[in-house]
Write a protein that holds these residues in place. Structure first.
Motif, PDB file in Angstrom:
ATOM      1  N   PRO A  16      70.134  21.585   2.017  1.00 21.35           N
ATOM      2  CA  PRO A  16      70.698  20.330   2.541  1.00 21.35           C
ATOM      3  C   PRO A  16      72.202  20.436   2.751  1.00 21.35           C
ATOM      4  O   PRO A  16      72.908  21.109   1.991  1.00 21.35           O
ATOM      5  CB  PRO A  16      70.386  19.308   1.439  1.00 21.35           C
ATOM      6  N   ASP A  17      72.678  19.796   3.788  1.00 18.10           N
ATOM      7  CA  ASP A  17      74.106  19.758   4.089  1.00 18.10           C
ATOM      8  C   ASP A  17      74.741  18.700   3.191  1.00 18.10           C
ATOM      9  O   ASP A  17      74.411  17.523   3.285  1.00 18.10           O
ATOM     10  CB  ASP A  17      74.316  19.403   5.565  1.00 18.10           C
ATOM     11  N   THR A  18      75.636  19.102   2.326  1.00 16.30           N
ATOM     12  CA  THR A  18      76.217  18.178   1.354  1.00 16.30           C
ATOM     13  C   THR A  18      77.563  17.609   1.793  1.00 16.30           C
ATOM     14  O   THR A  18      78.178  16.849   1.048  1.00 16.30           O
ATOM     15  CB  THR A  18      76.394  18.881  -0.010  1.00 16.30           C
ATOM     16  N   ARG A  19      77.990  17.953   2.997  1.00 15.90           N
ATOM     17  CA  ARG A  19      79.259  17.401   3.477  1.00 15.90           C
ATOM     18  C   ARG A  19      79.129  15.901   3.705  1.00 15.90           C
ATOM     19  O   ARG A  19      78.052  15.383   3.953  1.00 15.90           O
ATOM     20  CB  ARG A  19      79.668  18.055   4.799  1.00 15.90           C
ATOM     21  N   GLU A  20      80.260  15.221   3.628  1.00 13.26           N
ATOM     22  CA  GLU A  20      80.274  13.801   3.971  1.00 13.26           C
ATOM     23  C   GLU A  20      79.962  13.650   5.457  1.00 13.26           C
ATOM     24  O   GLU A  20      80.170  14.589   6.239  1.00 13.26           O
ATOM     25  CB  GLU A  20      81.648  13.188   3.668  1.00 13.26           C
ATOM     26  N   ILE A  21      79.483  12.486   5.850  1.00  7.56           N
ATOM     27  CA  ILE A  21      79.107  12.248   7.248  1.00  7.56           C
ATOM     28  C   ILE A  21      80.295  12.491   8.171  1.00  7.56           C
ATOM     29  O   ILE A  21      80.161  13.124   9.225  1.00  7.56           O
ATOM     30  CB  ILE A  21      78.554  10.818   7.426  1.00  7.56           C
ATOM     31  N   TYR A  22      81.466  12.026   7.786  1.00 12.82           N
ATOM     32  CA  TYR A  22      82.643  12.201   8.653  1.00 12.82           C
ATOM     33  C   TYR A  22      83.084  13.658   8.734  1.00 12.82           C
ATOM     34  O   TYR A  22      83.559  14.097   9.778  1.00 12.82           O
ATOM     35  CB  TYR A  22      83.796  11.284   8.231  1.00 12.82           C
ATOM     36  N   ASP A  23      82.900  14.423   7.673  1.00  5.40           N
ATOM     37  CA  ASP A  23      83.219  15.855   7.739  1.00  5.40           C
ATOM     38  C   ASP A  23      82.213  16.587   8.619  1.00  5.40           C
ATOM     39  O   ASP A  23      82.571  17.475   9.395  1.00  5.40           O
ATOM     40  CB  ASP A  23      83.228  16.475   6.340  1.00  5.40           C
ATOM     41  N   TRP A  24      80.947  16.209   8.500  1.00  7.75           N
ATOM     42  CA  TRP A  24      79.904  16.792   9.338  1.00  7.75           C
ATOM     43  C   TRP A  24      80.193  16.486  10.810  1.00  7.75           C
ATOM     44  O   TRP A  24      80.098  17.365  11.665  1.00  7.75           O
ATOM     45  CB  TRP A  24      78.533  16.242   8.928  1.00  7.75           C
ATOM     46  N   ALA A  25      80.552  15.239  11.101  1.00  9.45           N
ATOM     47  CA  ALA A  25      80.827  14.831  12.487  1.00  9.45           C
ATOM     48  C   ALA A  25      82.019  15.591  13.063  1.00  9.45           C
ATOM     49  O   ALA A  25      82.007  15.984  14.232  1.00  9.45           O
ATOM     50  CB  ALA A  25      81.078  13.330  12.554  1.00  9.45           C
ATOM     51  N   ALA A  26      83.040  15.801  12.243  1.00  4.95           N
ATOM     52  CA  ALA A  26      84.219  16.533  12.722  1.00  4.95           C
ATOM     53  C   ALA A  26      83.881  17.978  13.057  1.00  4.95           C
ATOM     54  O   ALA A  26      84.409  18.542  14.014  1.00  4.95           O
ATOM     55  CB  ALA A  26      85.326  16.481  11.676  1.00  4.95           C
ATOM     56  N   GLU A  28      80.696  19.228  13.755  1.00  3.75           N
ATOM     57  CA  GLU A  28      79.534  19.448  14.610  1.00  3.75           C
ATOM     58  C   GLU A  28      79.627  18.878  16.024  1.00  3.75           C
ATOM     59  O   GLU A  28      78.768  19.159  16.841  1.00  3.75           O
ATOM     60  CB  GLU A  28      78.276  18.867  13.937  1.00  3.75           C
ATOM     61  N   GLY A  29      80.609  18.066  16.316  1.00  4.96           N
ATOM     62  CA  GLY A  29      80.619  17.476  17.654  1.00  4.96           C
ATOM     63  C   GLY A  29      81.979  16.967  18.070  1.00  4.96           C
ATOM     64  O   GLY A  29      82.974  17.136  17.367  1.00  4.96           O
ATOM     65  N   GLU A  30      82.005  16.340  19.231  1.00  2.00           N
ATOM     66  CA  GLU A  30      83.225  15.777  19.796  1.00  2.00           C
ATOM     67  C   GLU A  30      82.963  14.362  20.265  1.00  2.00           C
ATOM     68  O   GLU A  30      81.850  14.029  20.672  1.00  2.00           O
ATOM     69  CB  GLU A  30      83.680  16.580  21.015  1.00  2.00           C
ATOM     70  N   ILE A  77      80.289   4.188  14.146  1.00  2.00           N
ATOM     71  CA  ILE A  77      79.712   4.350  12.808  1.00  2.00           C
ATOM     72  C   ILE A  77      78.212   4.584  12.932  1.00  2.00           C
ATOM     73  O   ILE A  77      77.670   5.528  12.368  1.00  2.00           O
ATOM     74  CB  ILE A  77      79.990   3.116  11.924  1.00  2.00           C
ATOM     75  N   GLY A  78      77.550   3.724  13.677  1.00  2.00           N
ATOM     76  CA  GLY A  78      76.104   3.856  13.854  1.00  2.00           C
ATOM     77  C   GLY A  78      75.707   5.136  14.561  1.00  2.00           C
ATOM     78  O   GLY A  78      74.744   5.790  14.174  1.00  2.00           O
ATOM     79  N   GLU A  79      76.444   5.491  15.586  1.00  2.00           N
ATOM     80  CA  GLU A  79      76.122   6.700  16.339  1.00  2.00           C
ATOM     81  C   GLU A  79      76.263   7.954  15.474  1.00  2.00           C
ATOM     82  O   GLU A  79      75.389   8.815  15.471  1.00  2.00           O
ATOM     83  CB  GLU A  79      77.018   6.814  17.576  1.00  2.00           C
ATOM     84  N   LEU A  80      77.364   8.060  14.738  1.00  2.14           N
ATOM     85  CA  LEU A  80      77.565   9.234  13.888  1.00  2.14           C
ATOM     86  C   LEU A  80      76.539   9.289  12.759  1.00  2.14           C
ATOM     87  O   LEU A  80      76.028  10.355  12.426  1.00  2.14           O
ATOM     88  CB  LEU A  80      78.988   9.249  13.314  1.00  2.14           C
ATOM     89  N   TRP A  81      76.231   8.133  12.184  1.00  2.00           N
ATOM     90  CA  TRP A  81      75.248   8.094  11.111  1.00  2.00           C
ATOM     91  C   TRP A  81      73.868   8.502  11.628  1.00  2.00           C
ATOM     92  O   TRP A  81      73.163   9.278  11.005  1.00  2.00           O
ATOM     93  CB  TRP A  81      75.205   6.709  10.481  1.00  2.00           C
ATOM     94  N   LEU A  82      73.490   7.986  12.802  1.00  2.00           N
ATOM     95  CA  LEU A  82      72.191   8.329  13.374  1.00  2.00           C
ATOM     96  C   LEU A  82      72.107   9.827  13.677  1.00  2.00           C
ATOM     97  O   LEU A  82      71.099  10.469  13.361  1.00  2.00           O
ATOM     98  CB  LEU A  82      71.939   7.520  14.646  1.00  2.00           C
TER      99      LEU A  82
END
Length: 100
Positions: A16-26, A28-30, A77-82
């Motif tokens: 499992p990826d244990t990074r925070e959602i915002y770290d994952w978003a930074a 993995e994407g733009e 927020i919703g888009e990154l969480w989804l």
């Protein structure tokens, strides 16, 4: 076909990826040009979102309500969480938005 099956199996076997959602978003994407600041997501420019992302990730929290002004990143927020859910914790999801 064999290559896709092998890739899918390898993805499923990853820890499992244990990074925070915002770290994952930074990482993995733009953000698209539709946002005021496009490019890599940077939580340091919007620190007030940290608590929201922490609540979304907390398994004890059942509901998260984010109230703020117009164009204050609620949809983001919703888009990154989804996107994080699809990649890291897939399951049934429902997205509702009001219309005119």
């Amino acid at each position: 076909m064999k290559n896709r099956l092998t890739e899918s199996w390898a993805d499923a076997c990853q820890p499992p990826d244990t990074r925070e959602i915002y770290d994952w978003a930074a990482a993995e994407g733009e953000l698209p040009a539709a946002y005021a600041v496009s490019g890599q997501f940077d939580i340091s420019s919007v620190p007030f979102l940290k608590d929201v992302f922490h609540a979304l990730r907390d398994p004890i929290v059942r509901n998260v309500v984010s109230m703020s002004g117009v164009q204050c990143l609620k949809t983001l927020i919703g888009e990154l969480w989804l996107l994080w859910l699809v990649a890291n914790d897939p399951g049934p999801t429902q997205w509702l938005q009001p219309d005119d």
